[in-house]
Design an enzyme around this catalytic site. Structure first.
Site, mmCIF file in Angstrom:
data_model
loop_
_atom_site.group_PDB
_atom_site.id
_atom_site.type_symbol
_atom_site.label_atom_id
_atom_site.label_comp_id
_atom_site.label_asym_id
_atom_site.label_seq_id
_atom_site.Cartn_x
_atom_site.Cartn_y
_atom_site.Cartn_z
ATOM 1 N N HIS A 1 40.778 37.533 47.369
ATOM 2 C CA HIS A 1 40.530 37.314 45.908
ATOM 3 C C HIS A 1 41.560 36.651 45.148
ATOM 4 C CE1 HIS A 1 42.486 41.070 43.999
ATOM 5 N NE2 HIS A 1 42.417 41.480 45.226
ATOM 6 N N ASP B 1 49.353 41.659 45.425
ATOM 7 C CA ASP B 1 47.809 41.894 45.240
ATOM 8 C C ASP B 1 47.258 41.081 44.130
ATOM 9 O OD1 ASP B 1 45.183 42.755 44.975
ATOM 10 O OD2 ASP B 1 45.653 44.754 44.513
ATOM 11 N N GLU C 1 37.529 40.948 42.113
ATOM 12 C CA GLU C 1 37.530 41.934 43.176
ATOM 13 C C GLU C 1 38.160 43.394 42.481
ATOM 14 O OE1 GLU C 1 39.666 44.248 46.211
ATOM 15 O OE2 GLU C 1 40.571 43.680 44.511
ATOM 16 N N GLU C 2 39.094 43.125 41.574
ATOM 17 C CA GLU C 2 39.688 44.415 41.071
ATOM 18 C C GLU C 2 38.663 45.205 40.219
ATOM 19 O OE1 GLU C 2 42.291 45.371 41.945
ATOM 20 O OE2 GLU C 2 43.450 43.869 42.313
ATOM 21 N N ASP D 1 43.907 40.376 51.750
ATOM 22 C CA ASP D 1 44.048 40.662 50.339
ATOM 23 C C ASP D 1 45.652 40.734 49.764
ATOM 24 O OD1 ASP D 1 44.007 42.224 47.935
ATOM 25 O OD2 ASP D 1 42.528 43.401 48.216
ATOM 26 N N HIS E 1 49.527 47.107 41.379
ATOM 27 C CA HIS E 1 48.802 47.222 39.918
ATOM 28 C C HIS E 1 49.543 47.459 38.970
ATOM 29 C CE1 HIS E 1 44.437 47.820 41.900
ATOM 30 N NE2 HIS E 1 45.250 46.853 42.717
#
Ligand SMILES: *[C@@H]1O[C@H](CO)[C@@H](O)[C@H](O)[C@H]1NC(C)=O
Ligand SMILES: *[C@@H]1O[C@H](CO)[C@@H](O)[C@H](O)[C@H]1NC(C)=O
Ligand SMILES: *[C@@H]1O[C@H](CO)[C@@H](O)[C@H](O)[C@H]1NC(C)=O
Ligand SMILES: *[C@@H]1O[C@H](CO)[C@@H](O)[C@H](O)[C@H]1NC(C)=O
Ligand SMILES: *[C@@H]1O[C@H](CO)[C@@H](O)[C@H](O)[C@H]1NC(C)=O
Length: 677
Positions: free
Chosen positions: A331, A341, A378-379, A407, A491
């Site tokens: 993604h 990420d 995707e998140e 990923d 994140h």
């Protein structure tokens, strides 16, 4: 004299060597992983470009990143196009968290801000910290500290510690289960709101970014709390323009949307809150559980929008079997800058695209079609990949050989892989051909295995990334790979290029090695005449899981399952023998179809009970933790239920689910054998 098994072994080994080394494309594969084809400078440049701005799904910055990916695909001679969907996303509009320490004390308004590091001109574009798809609302209640927010944490609070969670605002720490399940578990315990924080014990340290790789005290892990897959307004079908959509009310009733508001907070904010809690301390923990006397007022308002998301797709047409697909995906959207990420994975995919371009210029053409996919959103709910899989379900079902996911490709040293088990052997062989980026004297495989007897390959039952729809909805065999695993700034605003350059991959050699091993597996899948699948590993994996069920008691009979697995093992040996010396294009194609379709046979049209979207009966998420990568999810759910109810009917239901799985495995054996009954 040699025993017949030893002889068979030698013949098998010889045919194996022959099988790989004889491939007319093998020298291209060697070139693909050679130093002359590897380019750490270009990987670094691609990653720097992708991570310049924060790029949440649905924003202009993410559309810009899509354009960049497309331009690299196009300049690498891939035929590329954008597949757009209109999907429901949420963004934060208003947030506040006010703590009243005691009745007489003044309320404290918590910061909810991450301290900036560095001088990005785009720092103002970082979204306020929030939970994707969180419920809007204003709630207040005494604080209850619930450790990791697992089912067992709430059981302990209620049964062992006598704590009433009803009406409380739960404070739980990240790190053991999917955050959406923390909210769900808190709701079921009676909480009115949830605050999830990053505990120093799990992610912090005495030093932090930019001095070390650890999370700063003000760092916040953003993320979604939705429990389903794909656009919540189009469950099971694609979010194309003008399509049928559920109302917001229907989405709320779906069971996947959170029913109480939540916010993510930093270690620093959590420390202030937890200081106002008294009461008993759970065994092995450090904070009292409460309730209160501290009271939290949590206010969150999100806006729900229908936004455009874009999957960028690049294709290299197969020469001999254009209608067989080897699909590689990663993604693009990120909660912040997304250096690990997901754009370490994007940089790997772009490096692969560039190397495949060089191979094509030397005359290579793949036997099967290779498709590179750059997913969006995707998140939020694995949305871009899920909508695409739903739209193309029957095409994928009849044509997809395998899906390869990457990923968080690189967050440090140490290779790791997960896969459906017929791919285990292929992954190990590829890892034996690529040098470990952290040790010039050995291969990735040598480091991976270390001093153990065998490597441990994970399974794909969780919903942690974009492989989920392929495996769990359609039954496509799949792989997921990474270097480094979990990392503390996940994140947060600190997952940026500087973090990667300083701590994740200082020379970008891990990215390069990932492109080699991931790309090599893709090339083998695309070019080998007979698909390099081995179902013997599948059978032995299933056997291990089945044996775990034997200890259940309650007159549960596991023998139908064991019997079906023994049949699968026989069928796997049979087809492996058939592969040797096979001739003729149609016969090769027929064997390959059986190898490809045996994974599909593990699915069931009706899906899991109460969760019919999940079709795979071997790999799917647990009801209580979407990250939980269990085998036989239907059996697991039935067991959890039976443990709760402990009635005759509930244990009979466990037996029923064991029968269901046995029947699916039997279907797979028939497909492998290629025999009608
Ligand atoms: C919660 O409070 C905020 C700020 O006072 C207000 O703007 C918002 O409308 C309230 N939300 C709900 C759902 O009552
Ligand atoms: C728990 O607290 C709620 C709200 O204060 C109250 O209504 C409920 O009766 C309490 N339950 C028990 C078992 O004490
Ligand atoms: C928190 O919410 C409660 C209930 O709405 C309200 O009575 C109280 O004044 C609020 N406290 C603060 C500090 O806003
Ligand atoms: C590299 O691998 C060799 C074995 O081949 C081992 O002896 C050595 O300790 C490893 N070096 C590092 C830095 O891990
Ligand atoms: C690429 O690797 C070489 C050493 O092999 C190193 O000197 C160079 O700095 C690396 N490039 C980047 C961008 O890290």
């Amino acid at each position: 004299m040699m025993s017949s098994t030893a002889l068979a072994f030698i013949i098998a080994a010889l045919s194996y060597v022959f099988f790989f080394s004889s491939s007319p494309k093998h020298h291209y594969h060697e070139l693909f992983i050679s130093a002359s084809f590897s380019d750490n400078a270009s990987v670094a440049l691609n990653l720097r470009t992708l991570t310049r701005r924060p790029h949440v799904a649905g924003t202009a910055a993410n559309a810009e990143a899509a354009e960049y990916v497309r331009s690299v695909f196009t300049s690498s001679s891939l035929k590329s196009h954008v597949v757009a969907y209109q999907v429901s996303l949420t963004y934060p509009v208003h947030r506040s968290l006010v703590l009243t320490p005691t009745e007489s004390a003044n309320p404290i308004t918590l910061e909810l801000e991450q301290e900036r590091v560095g001088d990005s001109p785009y720092a103002d574009e970082v979204m306020p910290t929030f939970h994707g798809y969180a419920k809007s609302g204003n709630v207040s209640g005494p604080v209850v500290y619930a450790n990791y927010g697992r089912v067992e944490d709430f059981v302990r609070l209620k049964k062992e510690m006598g704590v009433n969670v009803s009406g409380a605002v739960v404070v739980a720490r990240y790190g053991q289960i999917y955050r959406g399940d923390i909210v769900q578990n808190a709701y079921e315990a009676g909480a009115v709101g949830v605050v999830i924080y990053t505990d120093k014990r799990d992610y912090g340290g005495d030093e932090w970014f930019p001095e070390s790789r650890r999370m700063p005290p003000s760092g916040v892990q953003v993320g979604t709390v939705y429990n389903g897959l794909g656009d919540p307004t189009t469950p099971g079908w694609a979010s194309v323009e003008g399509c049928e959509r559920l109302s917001n009310e229907a989405v709320e009733l779906s069971g996947d949307a959170p029913l109480i508001p939540s916010l993510p907070v930093s270690a620093a904010d959590a420390e202030v809150i937890l200081k106002t809690v008294v009461g008993d301390v759970a065994d092995g923990d450090v904070y009292p559980v409460g309730p209160g006397p501290g009271i939290l007022n949590l206010s969150y308002t999100g806006e729900t929008v229908i936004a455009k998301i874009e999957n960028v797709i690049g294709v290299i047409q197969g020469e001999e079997e254009p209608d067989r697909y080897v699909i590689l995906g990663n993604h693009r959207d990120a909660w912040t800058y997304g250096a690990v990420d997901p754009n370490s994975g994007t940089a790997v995919i772009l490096e692969i695209a560039q190397r495949l371009d060089k191979l094509q210029k030397r005359g290579w053409k793949p036997r099967r079609t290779i498709i590179l996919c750059n997913w969006d959103a995707e998140e939020y709910a694995l949305t871009g990949s899920t909508e695409w899989v739903e739209e193309n379900r029957e095409m994928l079902s009849s044509r997809a050989v395998a899906y390869m996911n990457v990923d968080c490709a690189v967050s440090g040293p140490g290779f790791d892989a997960s896969a459906t088990p017929q791919l285990d052997e292929l992954i190990k062989l590829a890892a034996q051909e690529v040098q470990d980026p952290d040790n010039a004297t050995q291969t990735i495989y040598d480091s991976w295995i270390g001093s153990r007897n065998s490597v441990e390959i994970g399974r794909l039952g969780g919903t942690g990334s974009d492989y989920a729809s392929f495996v769990q909805h359609v039954g496509v065999s799949a792989v997921d790979m990474r270097f480094g695993g979990g990392y503390p700034v996940y994140h947060s605003i600190y997952d940026d290029f500087t973090w990667m350059e300083k701590f994740g991959d200082p020379m970008f050699h891990r990215h390069v090695a990932m492109a080699s091993v991931f790309g090599l597996v893709a090339l083998r899948l695309a070019d080998e005449e007979v698909l390099p699948f081995n179902y013997i590993t599948y059978a032995s994996e299933l056997k291990k899981s089945a044996e775990d069920l034997e200890k259940l008691g309650h007159s549960i009979d596991v023998s139908p399952l064991i019997k079906s697995i023994e049949d699968l093992s026989t069928a796997a040996q049979g087809i492996n023998k058939e592969k040797e010396g096979i001739k003729g294009a149609l016969k090769v194609r027929e064997i390959n179809d059986r190898l490809m379709m045996a994974e599909r046979a593990m699915t069931d049209r009706d899906g899991l009970s109460e969760r019919p979207w999940y079709k795979h009966l071997v790999y799917g998420p647990s009801k209580y933790d979407d990250y939980g990568s269990k085998s036989f999810p239907g059996v697991d759910d039935a067991i959890e239920n039976a443990k709760k109810l402990d009635t005759k009917a509930s244990w009979e239901n466990v037996q029923h689910h064991i029968w269901r799985v046995s029947r699916a495995i039997r279907q797979a054996s028939l497909v492998l054998k290629g025999q009608l009954r």
